[in-house]
Design a protein around this motif. Structure first.
Motif, PDB file in Angstrom:
ATOM      1  N   ARG A   1       0.848  -1.193   0.000  1.00  0.00           N
ATOM      2  CA  ARG A   1       0.000   0.000   0.000  1.00  0.00           C
ATOM      3  C   ARG A   1       0.878   1.236   0.000  1.00  0.00           C
ATOM      4  O   ARG A   1       1.881   1.299   0.705  1.00  0.00           O
ATOM      5  CB  ARG A   1      -0.910   0.017   1.205  1.00  0.00           C
ATOM      6  CG  ARG A   1      -1.907  -1.102   1.236  1.00  0.00           C
ATOM      7  CD  ARG A   1      -2.820  -1.003   2.411  1.00  0.00           C
ATOM      8  NE  ARG A   1      -2.029  -1.109   3.657  1.00  0.00           N
ATOM      9  CZ  ARG A   1      -2.481  -0.814   4.861  1.00  0.00           C
ATOM     10  NH1 ARG A   1      -3.714  -0.379   5.006  1.00  0.00           N
ATOM     11  NH2 ARG A   1      -1.736  -0.946   5.923  1.00  0.00           N
ATOM     12  N   GLU A   2       0.455   2.208  -0.734  1.00  0.00           N
ATOM     13  CA  GLU A   2       1.143   3.499  -0.737  1.00  0.00           C
ATOM     14  C   GLU A   2       0.560   4.337   0.399  1.00  0.00           C
ATOM     15  O   GLU A   2      -0.655   4.483   0.512  1.00  0.00           O
ATOM     16  CB  GLU A   2       0.935   4.218  -2.083  1.00  0.00           C
ATOM     17  CG  GLU A   2       1.602   3.547  -3.253  1.00  0.00           C
ATOM     18  CD  GLU A   2       3.129   3.612  -3.155  1.00  0.00           C
ATOM     19  OE1 GLU A   2       3.664   4.613  -2.636  1.00  0.00           O
ATOM     20  OE2 GLU A   2       3.776   2.638  -3.598  1.00  0.00           O
ATOM     21  N   ILE A   3       1.428   4.886   1.232  1.00  0.00           N
ATOM     22  CA  ILE A   3       0.995   5.707   2.347  1.00  0.00           C
ATOM     23  C   ILE A   3       1.577   7.106   2.157  1.00  0.00           C
ATOM     24  O   ILE A   3       2.766   7.271   1.963  1.00  0.00           O
ATOM     25  CB  ILE A   3       1.450   5.122   3.677  1.00  0.00           C
ATOM     26  CG1 ILE A   3       0.856   3.731   3.877  1.00  0.00           C
ATOM     27  CG2 ILE A   3       1.063   6.025   4.836  1.00  0.00           C
ATOM     28  CD1 ILE A   3       1.333   3.023   5.108  1.00  0.00           C
ATOM     29  N   ASP A   4       0.700   8.104   2.220  1.00  0.00           N
ATOM     30  CA  ASP A   4       1.131   9.483   2.056  1.00  0.00           C
ATOM     31  C   ASP A   4       1.348  10.093   3.431  1.00  0.00           C
ATOM     32  O   ASP A   4       0.419  10.250   4.214  1.00  0.00           O
ATOM     33  CB  ASP A   4       0.048  10.268   1.290  1.00  0.00           C
ATOM     34  CG  ASP A   4       0.512  11.686   0.985  1.00  0.00           C
ATOM     35  OD1 ASP A   4       1.738  11.911   0.875  1.00  0.00           O
ATOM     36  OD2 ASP A   4      -0.368  12.562   0.847  1.00  0.00           O
ATOM     37  N   LEU A   5       2.603  10.387   3.749  1.00  0.00           N
ATOM     38  CA  LEU A   5       2.922  11.002   5.032  1.00  0.00           C
ATOM     39  C   LEU A   5       3.115  12.453   4.799  1.00  0.00           C
ATOM     40  O   LEU A   5       3.607  13.307   5.117  1.00  0.00           O
ATOM     41  CB  LEU A   5       4.170  10.353   5.652  1.00  0.00           C
ATOM     42  CG  LEU A   5       4.018   8.876   5.981  1.00  0.00           C
ATOM     43  CD1 LEU A   5       5.328   8.329   6.484  1.00  0.00           C
ATOM     44  CD2 LEU A   5       2.956   8.672   7.045  1.00  0.00           C
TER      45      LEU A   5
END
Length: 99
Positions: A95-99
């Protein structure tokens, strides 16, 4: 002490003996009084919990070092031994997680 008091104590002690209990005196620190009494009460109840407490206390007081392999023996006694359970983790998409 009067004869009626002596007779009452004798009757009390005989009732204890019938239940398999004995009255005895121990010396200890005043702060440990409640602990010793509760321990004695739990041991006198009988059952599995009393047996476990008795076993732990015996091992603790004996001073012998603990036996090696206790955790391994416990794991080997599991009912799941030989059950052929697949414990492999299923890997999915990252999963791509945007921090």
């Amino acid at each position: 002490m009067s004869s009626s008091q002596k007779r009452a104590i004798q009757n009390y002690r005989s009732r204890l003996e019938e239940r398999g209990l004995a009255r005895f005196e121990v010396l200890g620190l005043d702060g440990d009084r409640a602990l010793i009494r509760s321990l004695a009460r739990r041991l006198a109840e009988g059952g599995a919990e009393s047996a476990r407490i008795r076993d732990v206390m015996t091992k603790t007081v004996s001073g012998e070092p603990p036996k090696k392999g206790g955790v391994y023996a416990w794991l080997r006694s599991s009912p799941l031994v030989g059950a052929d359970i697949d414990l492999e983790r299923v890997r999915g998409k990252v999963r791509e997680i945007d921090l």
